[in-house]
Scaffold this motif. Sequence first.
Motif, PDB file in Angstrom:
ATOM      1  N   LEU A  45       0.725  -1.056  -0.104  1.00 36.73           N
ATOM      2  CA  LEU A  45      -0.188   0.030   0.077  1.00 36.73           C
ATOM      3  C   LEU A  45       0.888   1.207   0.116  1.00 36.73           C
ATOM      4  N   VAL A  46       0.925   2.128  -1.013  1.00 34.67           N
ATOM      5  CA  VAL A  46       1.530   3.367  -0.955  1.00 34.67           C
ATOM      6  C   VAL A  46       0.365   4.426  -0.660  1.00 34.67           C
ATOM      7  N   VAL A  47       0.707   4.958   0.426  1.00 40.10           N
ATOM      8  CA  VAL A  47      -0.464   6.046   0.980  1.00 40.10           C
ATOM      9  C   VAL A  47       0.172   7.341   0.921  1.00 40.10           C
ATOM     10  N   SER A  48      -0.750   8.232   0.517  1.00 40.16           N
ATOM     11  CA  SER A  48      -0.490   9.523   0.527  1.00 40.16           C
ATOM     12  C   SER A  48      -1.276  10.179   1.405  1.00 40.16           C
ATOM     13  N   SER A  49      -0.577  11.071   2.440  1.00 41.30           N
ATOM     14  CA  SER A  49      -1.211  11.797   3.600  1.00 41.30           C
ATOM     15  C   SER A  49      -0.784  13.232   3.730  1.00 41.30           C
ATOM     16  N   THR A  50      -1.516  13.820   4.564  1.00 43.64           N
ATOM     17  CA  THR A  50      -1.147  15.286   4.763  1.00 43.64           C
ATOM     18  C   THR A  50       0.471  15.168   5.214  1.00 43.64           C
ATOM     19  N   ALA A  51       0.918  14.236   5.772  1.00 39.19           N
ATOM     20  CA  ALA A  51       2.344  14.405   6.284  1.00 39.19           C
ATOM     21  C   ALA A  51       3.502  13.919   5.103  1.00 39.19           C
ATOM     22  N   GLY A  52       2.878  13.406   3.779  1.00 38.43           N
ATOM     23  CA  GLY A  52       3.773  12.783   2.941  1.00 38.43           C
ATOM     24  C   GLY A  52       3.434  11.579   2.825  1.00 38.43           C
ATOM     25  N   GLU A  53       4.225  10.597   2.042  1.00 35.12           N
ATOM     26  CA  GLU A  53       4.095   9.354   1.610  1.00 35.12           C
ATOM     27  C   GLU A  53       4.482   8.429   2.599  1.00 35.12           C
ATOM     28  N   HIS A  54       3.582   7.431   2.829  1.00 35.80           N
ATOM     29  CA  HIS A  54       3.857   5.996   3.787  1.00 35.80           C
ATOM     30  C   HIS A  54       3.634   4.809   2.843  1.00 35.80           C
ATOM     31  N   ARG A  55       4.308   3.804   3.131  1.00 35.03           N
ATOM     32  CA  ARG A  55       4.265   2.471   2.573  1.00 35.03           C
ATOM     33  C   ARG A  55       4.058   1.453   3.631  1.00 35.03           C
ATOM     34  N   PHE A  56       3.016   0.508   3.271  1.00 35.35           N
ATOM     35  CA  PHE A  56       2.730  -0.710   4.374  1.00 35.35           C
ATOM     36  C   PHE A  56       2.776  -1.755   3.327  1.00 35.35           C
ATOM     37  N   VAL A  57       2.817  -3.071   4.138  1.00 37.16           N
ATOM     38  CA  VAL A  57       2.304  -4.187   3.414  1.00 37.16           C
ATOM     39  C   VAL A  57       1.057  -4.769   4.299  1.00 37.16           C
ATOM     40  N   LEU A  58       0.166  -5.141   3.250  1.00 39.12           N
ATOM     41  CA  LEU A  58      -1.132  -5.671   3.831  1.00 39.12           C
ATOM     42  C   LEU A  58      -1.279  -7.284   3.397  1.00 39.12           C
ATOM     43  N   LYS A  59      -1.472  -7.885   4.519  1.00 36.85           N
ATOM     44  CA  LYS A  59      -1.540  -9.556   4.231  1.00 36.85           C
ATOM     45  C   LYS A  59      -3.037  -9.856   4.630  1.00 36.85           C
ATOM     46  N   SER A  60      -3.580 -10.813   3.654  1.00 37.98           N
ATOM     47  CA  SER A  60      -5.079 -10.996   3.872  1.00 37.98           C
ATOM     48  C   SER A  60      -5.023 -12.494   3.832  1.00 37.98           C
ATOM     49  N   ALA A  61      -5.474 -12.941   5.193  1.00 35.81           N
ATOM     50  CA  ALA A  61      -5.794 -14.336   5.489  1.00 35.81           C
ATOM     51  C   ALA A  61      -7.108 -14.902   5.948  1.00 35.81           C
ATOM     52  N   SER A  62      -7.493 -15.944   5.474  1.00 38.32           N
ATOM     53  CA  SER A  62      -8.778 -16.321   5.860  1.00 38.32           C
ATOM     54  C   SER A  62      -8.505 -17.920   6.533  1.00 38.32           C
ATOM     55  N   PRO A  63      -9.447 -18.172   7.293  1.00 30.64           N
ATOM     56  CA  PRO A  63      -9.455 -19.417   8.114  1.00 30.64           C
ATOM     57  C   PRO A  63      -9.344 -20.385   7.063  1.00 30.64           C
ATOM     58  N   ASP A  64      -8.574 -21.297   7.300  1.00 31.43           N
ATOM     59  CA  ASP A  64      -8.181 -22.413   6.492  1.00 31.43           C
ATOM     60  C   ASP A  64      -8.032 -22.137   5.016  1.00 31.43           C
TER      61      ASP A  64
END
Length: 359
Positions: A45-64
Amino acid sequence: MSDSGLTNDDLSNWIGSVLGEPVSAVRIEPLRSSDSASGVPLFRLVVSSTAGEHRFVLKSASPDGDWIARATADSGVREVALFRAGLQDQLPPEIDWPAIDARPATAGGWLLLMRDLDAGPEVRLVPPGDDAVNEEEVAGHLVHLARLHRAFIGREELLADVQLCDTSAWLTMLGFSTIERERGSNDPVTPHLATGWDAFACLAPVPLADRVTALLQDPKPLLDALSNGPRTLLHGDFKFGNLGWRAGPPPATVALDWSQAMWGPPLLDVAWFLAVNSARLPIAKEFAIAVYREALGEFYGDWDRALDLALLGGGLLRLGWAKALGATSDEPAVVARERAEIDWWLSAGERALGYLSET
């Protein structure tokens, strides 16, 4: 974002609340680790906010939702349960888990938000590929693994409400029940298990091959033999593909993917580390074991017995099939390397048989 059911507005609101500042845009990029065995979806995730740019990683997991989750009966998304139980705050300073927040996905399952470790110079992930890993950092990872184990010995109450991986399921997850359950799957691992175990049966001494087959169906004799020693929190998948190095101070190992975390004998983590990382280790296995042993301290009355039993469980039961495939490759250079590799593990397995016969 189809894997989660979240819209960009949902993500903006969520990440804005995490950052404590308004978010104007979120760009989503599929992210796939070359070392991933499960196929769990990851996104940058490349996020633009009032303080600048931030980057995160998102993990999507479901039961079994993937073969590892099914093999380990992960019906509640174990990694998220650990985060919600506060594991990230209980870890020793030498272990860094970059999880930040978690929330239910509208399509079911959970989303785990993490720092993007490629976004800054302070952390160096182990690069993919076949090159040997830096010797100093490998020794550091083993010392830090020992510090993790020391921190949780005898403290099972800290995570009493989390359904951790069952040690029996962990030992047998690459065996025959998974072959049957995942027949027809196209993940990177399970289609090769049957051929690998057939090759193992041809390469291993008959008594050892027969005992490994029996333990993959019922590991209780091995678990009973391993019970004469400390129990602690195990990462469960302490491999280079899940590790990084933070220079500090203090220096720390970044440890990703806690989906196989469990309570068990600490040497199982070491055996798996040696087995799964063998082609990239810059040091002899015996030296790696000595580094870990010194950092752990003397929690074992009979170290040699505990080590060989753990090498049988965390090495041969989980990767005997892969070692055998390597040793029967069509490439002469691979065969020469992997034949020596499987011989090392077979020797440890035969020593462990002697201890098992005592129980």
